[in-house]
Design an enzyme around this catalytic site. Structure first.
Site, PDB file in Angstrom:
ATOM      1  N   LYS A 145       0.866  -1.211   0.030  1.00  0.00           N
ATOM      2  CA  LYS A 145       0.123   0.069   0.011  1.00  0.00           C
ATOM      3  C   LYS A 145       1.132   1.271  -0.036  1.00  0.00           C
ATOM      4  CE  LYS A 145      -3.901   0.109   2.307  1.00  0.00           C
ATOM      5  NZ  LYS A 145      -4.858  -0.199   3.336  1.00  0.00           N
ATOM      6  N   HIS A 153      -3.501 -10.601   1.912  1.00  0.00           N
ATOM      7  CA  HIS A 153      -4.826 -10.928   2.255  1.00  0.00           C
ATOM      8  C   HIS A 153      -5.655 -12.152   1.410  1.00  0.00           C
ATOM      9  CE1 HIS A 153      -5.022  -6.792   4.560  1.00  0.00           C
ATOM     10  NE2 HIS A 153      -4.034  -7.501   4.604  1.00  0.00           N
ATOM     11  N   GLU A 172     -11.561 -14.000   6.610  1.00  0.00           N
ATOM     12  CA  GLU A 172     -10.678 -13.261   6.083  1.00  0.00           C
ATOM     13  C   GLU A 172      -9.122 -13.698   6.628  1.00  0.00           C
ATOM     14  OE1 GLU A 172      -9.236  -8.607   5.348  1.00  0.00           O
ATOM     15  OE2 GLU A 172      -8.686  -9.366   7.528  1.00  0.00           O
TER      16      GLU A 172
HETATM   17  P1  0O2 Z   1      -9.363  -4.337  11.780  1.00  0.00           P
HETATM   18  O1  0O2 Z   1      -9.375  -3.358  13.075  1.00  0.00           O
HETATM   19  O2  0O2 Z   1      -8.100  -4.925  11.559  1.00  0.00           O
HETATM   20  O3  0O2 Z   1     -10.578  -5.118  11.690  1.00  0.00           O
HETATM   21  P2  0O2 Z   1     -12.658  -4.164   1.778  1.00  0.00           P
HETATM   22  O4  0O2 Z   1     -12.769  -5.244   2.736  1.00  0.00           O
HETATM   23  O5  0O2 Z   1     -12.012  -4.885   0.382  1.00  0.00           O
HETATM   24  O6  0O2 Z   1     -14.001  -3.453   1.588  1.00  0.00           O
HETATM   25  P3  0O2 Z   1     -10.588  -3.249   3.531  1.00  0.00           P
HETATM   26  O7  0O2 Z   1     -11.386  -3.633   4.519  1.00  0.00           O
HETATM   27  O8  0O2 Z   1      -9.891  -1.885   3.624  1.00  0.00           O
HETATM   28  O9  0O2 Z   1     -11.609  -3.132   2.212  1.00  0.00           O
HETATM   29  O10 0O2 Z   1      -9.628  -4.362   3.167  1.00  0.00           O
HETATM   30  P4  0O2 Z   1      -8.173  -4.637   3.063  1.00  0.00           P
HETATM   31  O11 0O2 Z   1      -7.307  -3.491   2.392  1.00  0.00           O
HETATM   32  O12 0O2 Z   1      -7.961  -5.990   2.810  1.00  0.00           O
HETATM   33  O13 0O2 Z   1      -7.708  -4.373   4.756  1.00  0.00           O
HETATM   34  C1  0O2 Z   1      -8.319  -5.181   5.582  1.00  0.00           C
HETATM   35  C2  0O2 Z   1      -7.507  -4.936   6.866  1.00  0.00           C
HETATM   36  O14 0O2 Z   1      -6.225  -5.146   6.488  1.00  0.00           O
HETATM   37  C3  0O2 Z   1      -7.633  -3.956   7.860  1.00  0.00           C
HETATM   38  O15 0O2 Z   1      -8.717  -4.403   8.708  1.00  0.00           O
HETATM   39  C4  0O2 Z   1      -6.516  -4.071   8.652  1.00  0.00           C
HETATM   40  O16 0O2 Z   1      -6.416  -5.086   9.686  1.00  0.00           O
HETATM   41  C5  0O2 Z   1      -5.314  -4.309   7.716  1.00  0.00           C
HETATM   42  N1  0O2 Z   1      -4.807  -3.158   7.031  1.00  0.00           N
HETATM   43  C6  0O2 Z   1      -4.896  -2.816   5.625  1.00  0.00           C
HETATM   44  N2  0O2 Z   1      -4.393  -1.603   5.676  1.00  0.00           N
HETATM   45  C7  0O2 Z   1      -3.604  -1.447   6.754  1.00  0.00           C
HETATM   46  C8  0O2 Z   1      -2.730  -0.253   7.096  1.00  0.00           C
HETATM   47  O17 0O2 Z   1      -2.471   0.690   6.411  1.00  0.00           O
HETATM   48  N3  0O2 Z   1      -2.175  -0.500   8.175  1.00  0.00           N
HETATM   49  C9  0O2 Z   1      -2.528  -1.453   9.273  1.00  0.00           C
HETATM   50  N4  0O2 Z   1      -1.836  -1.335  10.500  1.00  0.00           N
HETATM   51  N5  0O2 Z   1      -3.350  -2.299   8.879  1.00  0.00           N
HETATM   52  C10 0O2 Z   1      -3.884  -2.305   7.680  1.00  0.00           C
HETATM   53  P5  0O2 Z   1      -9.758  -3.216   9.210  1.00  0.00           P
HETATM   54  O18 0O2 Z   1     -11.113  -3.624   9.063  1.00  0.00           O
HETATM   55  O19 0O2 Z   1      -9.375  -1.828   8.481  1.00  0.00           O
HETATM   56  O20 0O2 Z   1      -9.399  -3.116  10.777  1.00  0.00           O
END
Ligand code: 0O2
Length: 231
Positions: A145, A153, A172
């Site tokens: 990213k 993922h 996931e």
């Molecule tokens: P939490 O608190 O971990 O549950 P989409 O599902 O495709 O509509 P999403 O959810 O943004 O979109 O998908 P993506 O990009 O696969 O990211 C999902 C998860 O990856 C996030 O969950 C985070 O756990 C992790 N993640 C993604 N980007 C980042 C980042 O820049 N930094 C960190 N530290 N973690 C990241 P959630 O639901 O956002 O949060």
């Protein structure tokens, strides 16, 4: 994670109100029970996937005298976080089916690996099992990213066998190395999902990006050393 309590409370209350207003439930008790049942099914799905990884780790340690998995973490997404994500997608949670359909990471499992090659090897082993359906794959290792975040993922579907029925559940799976986990944990604590002022964001993003690059180099060196040792 990273939210203050009043925000969480508001999101939670909104979710309850939206579900209650949807007309899908006869009583609040009925709604609560349906919610508990859904979350229980997600917990079962996590157990299924976690067992699959533990079995692979066990077999690998027997065959190759080393464990590809350092650690496994699991979590069920909080109601607040589910509500927030629905809102971000412009959706109102009108039923549990609608939530289940649109939020694919309610059940989450994170597998922390020793080496980058182990990530792809484990992902291949999991997705080639005949009860697993791969729905999505985002490779943030080959395509990090913008902020430097790296991980692989997968959204997979796994069947769970209940007393009288079989249900396919989405999970996931995040696979990453120890270095990726170290960076993501600190970045999460410092910045992720926080509404930081623009100047603080600008001042910190370069530093965090550099740290992500350094940890990626570390992973690459470790992989090269392992390859050399194994040869
Ligand atoms: P939490 O608190 O971990 O549950 P989409 O599902 O495709 O509509 P999403 O959810 O943004 O979109 O998908 P993506 O990009 O696969 O990211 C999902 C998860 O990856 C996030 O969950 C985070 O756990 C992790 N993640 C993604 N980007 C980042 C980042 O820049 N930094 C960190 N530290 N973690 C990241 P959630 O639901 O956002 O949060």
């Amino acid at each position: 994670m990273g939210q203050d309590l009043p925000t969480q409370e508001t999101e939670f209350n909104q979710l309850i109100t939206e579900l209650a207003n949807s007309g899908s439930f006869s009583t609040i008790k009925n709604m609560y029970e349906a919610w508990q049942e859904l979350m229980s099914r997600f917990r079962c799905a996590i157990m299924e996937i976690e067992t699959k990884f533990r079995v692979l780790n066990e077999q690998f340690s027997l065959l190759h005298e080393r464990n590809p998995i350092e650690n496994i973490k699991t979590r069920i997404k909080s109601p607040e976080s589910i509500r927030k994500k629905m809102a971000k997608k412009g959706l109102t949670p009108t039923s549990l089916d609608c939530i289940e359909e649109n939020i694919k990471d309610i059940a989450g499992i994170r597998v922390i690996c020793s080496f980058i090659d182990d990530i792809y090897m484990l992902a291949d082993c999991l997705t080639s099992q005949d009860d697993i359906t791969l729905l999505e794959c985002k490779d943030y290792i080959k395509n990090p990213k913008e902020n430097g975040y790296r991980s692989l993922h997968l959204i997979v579907e796994v069947p769970i066998f209940l007393q009288n029925e079989k249900r396919n559940m989405k999970v996931e799976v995040q696979l990453r190395t120890i270095a990726m986990e170290f960076w993501a944990n600190l970045e999460h604590r410092l910045r992720y999902k926080k509404d930081l002022p623009e100047d603080v964001l600008r001042a910190t993003s370069d530093g965090l990006y550099q740290c992500a690059e350094i940890s990626a180099q570390l992973d690459e060196h470790m992989q090269q050393i392992r390859n050399a040792v194994e040869q």
